[in-house]
Design an enzyme around this catalytic site. Structure first.
Site, PDB file in Angstrom:
ATOM      1  CB  CYS A 212      -0.955  -0.001   1.176  1.00 38.38           C
ATOM      2  SG  CYS A 212      -2.227  -1.251   0.990  1.00 38.38           S
TER       3      CYS A 212
HETATM    4  P1  NAD Z   1      -4.357  -8.854  -3.852  1.00 35.59           P
HETATM    5  O1  NAD Z   1      -3.425  -8.754  -4.992  1.00 35.59           O
HETATM    6  O2  NAD Z   1      -3.951  -9.592  -2.619  1.00 35.59           O
HETATM    7  O3  NAD Z   1      -5.736  -9.499  -4.349  1.00 35.59           O
HETATM    8  C1  NAD Z   1      -6.411  -9.145  -5.513  1.00 35.59           C
HETATM    9  C2  NAD Z   1      -7.182 -10.363  -6.004  1.00 35.59           C
HETATM   10  O4  NAD Z   1      -8.055  -9.952  -7.072  1.00 35.59           O
HETATM   11  C3  NAD Z   1      -6.306 -11.476  -6.582  1.00 35.59           C
HETATM   12  O5  NAD Z   1      -6.582 -12.687  -5.898  1.00 35.59           O
HETATM   13  C4  NAD Z   1      -6.704 -11.551  -8.065  1.00 35.59           C
HETATM   14  O6  NAD Z   1      -6.675 -12.863  -8.580  1.00 35.59           O
HETATM   15  C5  NAD Z   1      -8.125 -11.012  -8.020  1.00 35.59           C
HETATM   16  N1  NAD Z   1      -8.652 -10.454  -9.275  1.00 35.59           N
HETATM   17  C6  NAD Z   1      -8.083  -9.558 -10.118  1.00 35.59           C
HETATM   18  N2  NAD Z   1      -8.918  -9.272 -11.131  1.00 35.59           N
HETATM   19  C7  NAD Z   1     -10.050  -9.989 -10.946  1.00 35.59           C
HETATM   20  C8  NAD Z   1     -11.279 -10.099 -11.655  1.00 35.59           C
HETATM   21  N3  NAD Z   1     -11.540  -9.418 -12.760  1.00 35.59           N
HETATM   22  N4  NAD Z   1     -12.205 -10.951 -11.172  1.00 35.59           N
HETATM   23  C9  NAD Z   1     -11.983 -11.656 -10.042  1.00 35.59           C
HETATM   24  N5  NAD Z   1     -10.845 -11.574  -9.327  1.00 35.59           N
HETATM   25  C10 NAD Z   1      -9.892 -10.751  -9.762  1.00 35.59           C
HETATM   26  O7  NAD Z   1      -4.744  -7.359  -3.483  1.00 35.59           O
HETATM   27  P2  NAD Z   1      -5.061  -6.741  -2.027  1.00 35.59           P
HETATM   28  O8  NAD Z   1      -3.815  -6.568  -1.249  1.00 35.59           O
HETATM   29  O9  NAD Z   1      -6.219  -7.469  -1.437  1.00 35.59           O
HETATM   30  O10 NAD Z   1      -5.536  -5.280  -2.456  1.00 35.59           O
HETATM   31  C11 NAD Z   1      -6.747  -5.058  -3.136  1.00 35.59           C
HETATM   32  C12 NAD Z   1      -7.037  -3.571  -3.128  1.00 35.59           C
HETATM   33  O11 NAD Z   1      -7.237  -3.122  -1.786  1.00 35.59           O
HETATM   34  C13 NAD Z   1      -5.895  -2.714  -3.683  1.00 35.59           C
HETATM   35  O12 NAD Z   1      -6.442  -1.616  -4.351  1.00 35.59           O
HETATM   36  C14 NAD Z   1      -5.166  -2.263  -2.443  1.00 35.59           C
HETATM   37  O13 NAD Z   1      -4.471  -1.060  -2.635  1.00 35.59           O
HETATM   38  C15 NAD Z   1      -6.308  -2.073  -1.482  1.00 35.59           C
HETATM   39  N6  NAD Z   1      -5.950  -2.185  -0.064  1.00 35.59           N
HETATM   40  C16 NAD Z   1      -5.065  -3.153   0.341  1.00 35.59           C
HETATM   41  C17 NAD Z   1      -4.758  -3.277   1.690  1.00 35.59           C
HETATM   42  C18 NAD Z   1      -3.764  -4.323   2.156  1.00 35.59           C
HETATM   43  O14 NAD Z   1      -3.313  -4.238   3.301  1.00 35.59           O
HETATM   44  N7  NAD Z   1      -3.405  -5.304   1.342  1.00 35.59           N
HETATM   45  C19 NAD Z   1      -5.351  -2.427   2.638  1.00 35.59           C
HETATM   46  C20 NAD Z   1      -6.266  -1.487   2.198  1.00 35.59           C
HETATM   47  C21 NAD Z   1      -6.567  -1.371   0.844  1.00 35.59           C
END
Ligand code: NAD
Length: 449
Positions: free
Chosen positions: A278
């Site tokens: 992030c």
């Molecule tokens: P991640 O990469 O762990 O997970 C994303 C998932 O989405 C993956 O499993 C991928 O296969 C799936 N995906 C992608 N395109 C898809 C589609 N069209 N249909 C279905 N599945 C699909 O990401 P994350 O860390 O969970 O982050 C997600 C969002 O949340 C980002 O924008 C991030 O900035 C935000 N965020 C993350 C955190 C954190 O601590 N990780 C905290 C707050 C906000």
């Protein structure tokens, strides 16, 4: 309520499992079959404390199911939350997963009569939900906004304590296109949480998320800037400087002789830099997005520049004490970007290991949870990845503490001395007591001294 969550990573899975445990009926969608299969077999594809136990419980209660079939998920829910990744790629935020999922959801809405709210939970640059997401859904569904609802509900959970953060939120922000979208989204939360919901427009909700991460990243780089000044002048330990700073009555709250330090003070500490999925990508995305809108954010640019240089400082400090690292065994404690997670994205440890390998060192790195993820990112015949810290320390000529896992903090000075060939410690998180280490004959240095 019936909720589908698209994207089952750290945010999507934690949100899905927590919403299900709060009583909602949840369908988790991911395009990766292996992730979906693991979830339906009670296995969490990511490590996060408490998550796997809760996952098993909600699946057995039939409150959560995972699928790759977005059509089935949207048809069988009244809200779809988008939680796909938004990585930083080629100098800007990559919104392709957002666009793709918005389009896929829109296609399913074309044949659906029931009112449906689409809510963006991923971190997206301000203006994304009311332009890119809205247009993709309108075009794919053939419906005008109002015929479906649109909301933006940023996520503030922290990896390592994501379940607790979700279940005990410090704030719930809902940016809504209209009243109807807001009321549907508010119902998801206010049936279970007492906290007031902060209602904003879509762009403001997006900006609140970026501002939160930008402030925390700012505090870390500010601390490292001050630490670097202390180091350059010499004879000042930055840790003592920050201890003095936070006693300021505009920072500490003292009631009946007891001092309460706000959580923000945890970020006022020297270290080897921030990482994770992030802070780095969000600050970079905000700088690029703002510059594209004709405002160049100078402070944020400096925040990134300071952070970029911190990992190499660790190696420089080690070399000052042991000379060239070539052909020497160097121990690295911690690979994950922070404790209690297996996430290595943008971890300072990865950068440090790469520098050490480039310089010809043999690196033994240890992490309780992130070894498998690290093995996918780092490959070298001169690198050993293990979760046994004793193997890592044995005969090493220097150790770098990068991720402050509790098991590393508990290592006694005697153990460093007994196991290492040369007991030289570079403390990247300032977790060890300098005097105690030195009293046991260890050579100790760290960021900020
Ligand atoms: P991640 O990469 O762990 O997970 C994303 C998932 O989405 C993956 O499993 C991928 O296969 C799936 N995906 C992608 N395109 C898809 C589609 N069209 N249909 C279905 N599945 C699909 O990401 P994350 O860390 O969970 O982050 C997600 C969002 O949340 C980002 O924008 C991030 O900035 C935000 N965020 C993350 C955190 C954190 O601590 N990780 C905290 C707050 C906000």
């Amino acid at each position: 309520m019936r909720i589908s969550v698209v994207g089952t990573g750290y945010v999507g899975l934690v949100s899905g499992v927590c919403l299900a445990s709060l009583g909602h009926d949840v369908i988790c969608v991911d395009k990766k079959t292996e992730i979906v299969n693991k979830i339906n077999n009670f296995i969490s594809p990511i490590f996060e404390p408490k998550l796997e136990e809760m996952l098993e419980k909600v699946i057995k209660l039939k409150k959560l199911h995972a699928t790759t079939d977005i059509s089935w998920a949207v048809k069988n829910s009244e809200i779809t939350i988008i939680a796909v990744g938004t990585p930083f790629k080629d100098g800007a935020i990559d919104l392709s997963y957002i666009k793709e999922s918005a389009k896929e959801i829109g296609m399913q809405l074309a044949g659906k009569n029931e009112y449906h709210v689409v809510c963006v939970k991923s971190t997206v640059v301000p203006g994304t939900t009311d332009t890119i997401v809205r247009t993709a859904i309108e075009e794919a569904s053939g419906k005008k906004i109002g015929g479906f609802g649109l909301a933006m509900n940023p996520e503030f959970l922290r990896e390592g304590c994501a379940v607790d953060d979700f279940m005990m939120p410090d704030r719930i922000v809902i940016g809504a296109f209209d009243d109807q979208s807001f009321h549907v989204m508010a119902k998801v939360y206010n049936t279970v949480f007492d906290d007031p919901i902060i209602r904003t427009n879509l762009r403001t909700a997006e900006m609140i998320k970026y501002t939160s991460n930008a402030l925390l990243a700012n505090l870390i780089s500010f601390s490292n800037d001050i630490s670097n000044i202390c180091e350059s002048i010499g004879g000042i330990d930055a840790i003592e400087v920050f201890k003095g700073l936070i006693q300021d009555k505009r920072i500490v709250v003292k009631t009946k002789g007891e001092a309460v330090f706000p959580g923000l003070t945890q970020y006022l500490k020297p270290g080897c830099g921030f990482g994770g999925s992030c802070f780095p990508k969000d600050v970079k995305a905000l700088v690029t997005h703002s510059t594209a809108h004709a405002y160049y954010p100078k402070i944020l640019e400096a925040v990134l520049a300071i952070n970029e240089q911190q990992p190499s400082k660790m190696v420089e400090k080690l070399e000052k004490l042991i000379g060239d690292v070539q052909n020497k065994k160097i121990a690295v404690l911690g690979v994950a970007f922070k404790p209690e997670t297996d996430d290595i994205r943008e971890s300072p440890a990865i950068k440090i290991i790469k520098i050490l390998l480039e310089k010809g060192a043999t690196v033994f790195a240890c992490d309780p949870k992130a070894i498998n993820s690290a093995a996918k990112e780092l490959e070298s015949e001169f690198l050993v990845l293990t979760n046994d810290y004793q193997e890592v320390l044995k005969d090493a000529e220097g150790v770098l503490l990068i991720t402050p896992w509790e098991s590393f903090i508990r290592i006694k000075p005697e153990e460093f001395s007994r196991l290492m060939k040369k007991p030289v410690i570079v403390d990247g998180r300032r977790v060890y007591d300098k005097l105690e280490m030195e009293s046991h004959g260890l050579i100790y240095t760290g960021i900020g001294i």
